[in-house]
Motif scaffolding. Structure first.
Motif, PDB file in Angstrom:
ATOM      1  N   UNK A 233    -105.317   6.875  84.339  1.00  0.00           N
ATOM      2  CA  UNK A 233    -103.920   7.003  83.930  1.00  0.00           C
ATOM      3  C   UNK A 233    -103.046   7.293  85.131  1.00  0.00           C
TER       4      UNK A 233
ATOM      5  N   UNK B  73    -102.268   4.239  86.661  1.00  0.00           N
ATOM      6  CA  UNK B  73    -101.408   3.431  85.813  1.00  0.00           C
ATOM      7  C   UNK B  73     -99.997   3.980  85.812  1.00  0.00           C
TER       8      UNK B  73
ATOM      9  N   UNK C 191     -88.479  -0.183  82.483  1.00  0.00           N
ATOM     10  CA  UNK C 191     -89.933  -0.103  82.556  1.00  0.00           C
ATOM     11  C   UNK C 191     -90.501  -1.328  83.265  1.00  0.00           C
TER      12      UNK C 191
ATOM     13  N   UNK D 186    -102.847  -1.547  82.911  1.00  0.00           N
ATOM     14  CA  UNK D 186    -101.882  -0.463  83.107  1.00  0.00           C
ATOM     15  C   UNK D 186    -101.496   0.107  81.749  1.00  0.00           C
ATOM     16  N   UNK D 187    -102.361   0.968  81.254  1.00  0.00           N
ATOM     17  CA  UNK D 187    -102.183   1.512  79.900  1.00  0.00           C
ATOM     18  C   UNK D 187    -100.780   2.031  79.661  1.00  0.00           C
ATOM     19  N   UNK D 188    -100.339   2.879  80.600  1.00  0.00           N
ATOM     20  CA  UNK D 188     -99.114   3.612  80.342  1.00  0.00           C
ATOM     21  C   UNK D 188     -97.915   2.665  80.311  1.00  0.00           C
ATOM     22  N   UNK D 189     -97.904   1.698  81.231  1.00  0.00           N
ATOM     23  CA  UNK D 189     -96.776   0.770  81.229  1.00  0.00           C
ATOM     24  C   UNK D 189     -96.784  -0.083  79.968  1.00  0.00           C
TER      25      UNK D 189
END
Lengths: 373, 336
Positions: A3, A6, A329, B129-132
């Motif tokens: 994470x 990420x 984002x 990219x899990x969070x994105x």
């Protein structure tokens, strides 16, 4: 650990020079920070009641809630969607223990008893939720905290004994002492400002204190930290304790601001709004959530007029927010701060005259930039 | 089975007793004492069947969600929007053509197309990219929700049940015995039973396709190690697109089902997203049998809870999730 990569949280290298710089007061050599502080302090002279409360106090309250999320996500690598739920719980507890229009529910304690009680209970609530959430990682944390938030929302909707169902609790009393009505615009603004500043500096301080550094170590490489003898889960739960307390403070201010609390204010959409605020502002630095909150509040307040002026349907405010959020984002993983920093970097690399310290910073920044991909 | 009994004799005993009690509650005529304590048997059976059929609906939504996550590690928090979109499409088609079956087909195709677009335009650009992905899909769900509110308004829609499915059927389950000694059988809406059977069929077909076919083998291999799979010459991006289309299409089908059972309105997207989250957390992410078990548990808990402890029904589902997290954080039916 995946994470952390990420999330694109830049890792701050703590060289000796930087450590000595970091040890000092934050941003003490930054004139912009002083200017912002001065403007915030003299705000009641500039702004009328509407701007003072509806824009700035609301921004600071939402910013404080988002700050608690920023602390967890930015330093702990844990994206918690229940920070608004904790704030809402705290607000409900103020209404339940304090004085409100629903005399059959409220216990009628004076505010100086009800508020510590609410803070304590909300912190415990957030800690329990956090203890549950730290059993999981990454996306699972998001899901579990979202589920906790949703469960609380539905529960407040259905429970009439404590939470008074979907009507909520109205006419919550606000503190009144030393001959001052603390909910009057100017005193309330200063209370909110003081609490927000306190939380901001607390987060800033903790991020440089041994605990905060250990937390960032846990974020970046939990296995290595565990091997070094740190209790990874204890650090994570402790981060939740602190973040819950910050969120609880914001919840108290929120219930005083609106004088009422209902399930609508703890809905799932509102939980997600806090995430949007934090992400739009930038979750790597404590100032980000406040910038995000200001953008959010300005949009929420003026988007209707703005859209109508463009000849569009004013009700499409959420569409605007959603599209803006998507754009941020997509193009900057670090929110508005990230956009601003990369803009500054480009400016600086354009101008050849950069001092040594700044040059090193921009090197560090560009290496982050390549990391961002 | 025997190994489970050998390894956990206490749990096996508890499970056997629970099954026996459940079977007795379903098939026996309740004596007066049980009716006094529990309420009427008809209410219980209705809640039970509502729970099971709601579980079928949850399974349809959650299986697509978990399929996409299981293979691609793609976190699609816009899954609820796909559900609602499918429902609205189904409503429009059934109003325009009057055909219920056609509405399923069109809803499946259109949501699958949206899913393909999502996969190609969004998820392919942020693999791993899990969070994105989470953030982007949250943003998308906000945009979708507002677009659907714009297009369809805030009204409640219900999809018309076709004539041949309207009305109750009598099930061979005795709810009570009349004073004359004549047994009274349970009457239950046919459409819910048909949909439940259909979701079971879909579930079994998915399980078979995943476990007994070549494409299923490829998908499962992709779950475990996608790099090696790509190296063996499988066009993995194509597999991703197909699975994403299937998962999204299932959400659309579930939307039509939900629009027939219940109703469609803004907010249902979040409700079903949360339901599928809880279902896959309970059952285990990425597992089709897990989604089935989780959906059954959550559906039953919601319906039985709303009959017997109305105030705390939601809290019961939540408590189940907490309990599962405390005992098996990876979910009930996950290998890892």
């Amino acid at each position: 650990m995946s994470l952390a990569h990420d999330a694109r949280v830049p890792v701050r290298p703590a060289t000796a020079v930087q450590r000595s710089k970091l040890r000092g007061w934050p941003e003490i050599d930054n004139p912009a920070a002083w200017a912002v502080a001065a403007i915030l302090l003299i705000m009641p002279l500039i702004a009328n009641g509407f701007f003072l409360i509806e824009i700035f106090a609301t921004t600071l309250i939402l910013g404080t809630m988002a700050l608690s999320l920023m602390f967890l996500a930015g330093y702990g690598g844990m994206v918690s969607l229940m920070q608004l739920t904790i704030a809402g719980f705290s607000a409900y507890m103020v209404a339940v223990f304090g004085v409100s229009g629903n005399a059959n529910i409220s216990l009628g304690w004076p505010w100086w008893l009800a508020v510590p009680m609410a803070l304590a209970l909300a912190t415990i609530f957030g800690t329990l939720g956090g203890a549950l959430a730290v059993r999981t990682e990454g996306i699972y944390t998001i899901m579990i905290t979202l589920a906790i938030g949703a469960a609380f929302y539905y529960f407040t909707n259905q429970n009439w004994a404590i939470f008074n169902g979907h009507t909520g609790i109205n006419t919550v009393a606000t503190p009144h002492f030393w001959g001052v009505n603390w909910r009057a615009d100017i005193p309330f603004y200063y209370i909110v400002l003081a609490v927000a500043a306190l939380c901001y500096f607390a987060v800033d301080y903790i991020s440089r204190a041994p605990f905060g550094l250990a937390l960032q170590g846990v974020r970046d490489n939990p296995r290595r930290m565990a091997a070094l003898g740190f209790n990874v889960n204890a650090h994570r739960v402790a981060a939740y304790v602190f973040a819950s307390f910050v969120a609880a403070l914001a919840g108290v201010l929120q219930v005083w601001n609106y004088r009422q609390i209902s399930p609508g204010s703890v809905s799932v959409g509102a939980c997600i709004d806090i995430l949007i605020i934090a992400v739009v502002g930038g979750i790597t630095r404590p100032i980000g959530p406040f910038i995000g909150a200001l953008i959010f509040v300005l949009l929420r307040t003026f988007a209707l007029d703005f859209l109508v002026k463009l000849g569009l349907d004013g009700n499409r405010f959420r569409l605007l927010i959603g599209l803006g959020f998507l754009a941020i984002v997509f193009w900057s993983s670090d929110g508005v701060i990230g956009l601003w920093q990369s803009w500054r970097r480009r400016q600086r690399s354009g101008a050849a005259s950069s001092s040594g310290r700044r040059g090193r910073e921009s090197d560090q920044g560009s290496s982050q930039g390549s990391h961002h991909g | 089975m025997t190994r489970f009994v050998e390894r956990h004799p206490a749990w096996a005993l508890i499970v056997i007793i629970a099954i026996a009690v459940a079977l007795w509650l379903i098939f026996a005529v309740w004596p007066q004492s049980v009716e006094d304590a529990f309420g009427r048997k008809r209410v219980f059976l209705n809640a039970l069947f509502n729970g099971i059929t709601l579980g079928g609906l949850y399974f349809l939504v959650a299986s697509g969600f978990t399929l996409i996550f299981g293979l691609m590690r793609n976190v699609n928090l816009a899954h609820g929007s796909l559900y609602l979109f499918g429902g609205y499409v189904g409503y429009a088609i059934s109003v325009a053509t009057g055909s219920w079956v056609l509405s399923f087909i069109v809803a499946f195709i259109l949501t699958a197309l949206v899913g393909v677009l999502l996969q190609v335009l969004v998820f392919r650009r942020m693999e791993g990219q899990d969070l994105r992905q989470t953030m982007v899909t949250i943003g998308l769900s906000i945009v979708f929700a507002d677009l659907m509110l714009w297009a369809c308004g805030g009204d409640f829609y219900q999809i018309q049940t076709p004539n041949w499915l309207i009305g109750p059927v009598e099930l061979p389950l005795v709810t009570a015995v009349k004073s004359s000694g004549e047994p009274v059988y349970l009457r239950y809406p046919l459409v819910r039973l048909v949909i439940f059977v259909a979701s079971v069929v879909i579930g079994v077909a998915m399980w078979l396709a995943l476990n007994r076919t070549r494409i299923g083998m490829i998908i499962r291999a992709g779950v475990d190690d996608r790099d090696i799979l790509a190296a063996t010459g499988v066009r993995i991006q194509l597999v991703f697109v197909v699975v994403f289309a299937l998962g999204a299409g299932l959400a659309g089908v579930a939307g039509v089902v939900g629009g027939t059972f219940q109703s469609l309105s803004p907010g249902e997207d979040i409700r079903f997203l949360l339901a599928s989250l809880v279902v896959v957390i309970v059952g285990g992410m990425g597992s089709i049998p897990g989604a089935a078990l989780g959906a059954l548990i959550i559906g039953l808990a919601e319906q039985l809870g709303s009959v017997y402890i109305p105030t705390y029904a939601i809290v019961v589902t939540f408590l189940i999730m907490v309990l599962v997290l405390a005992i098996r954080p990876q979910g009930l039916l996950t290998r890892r």
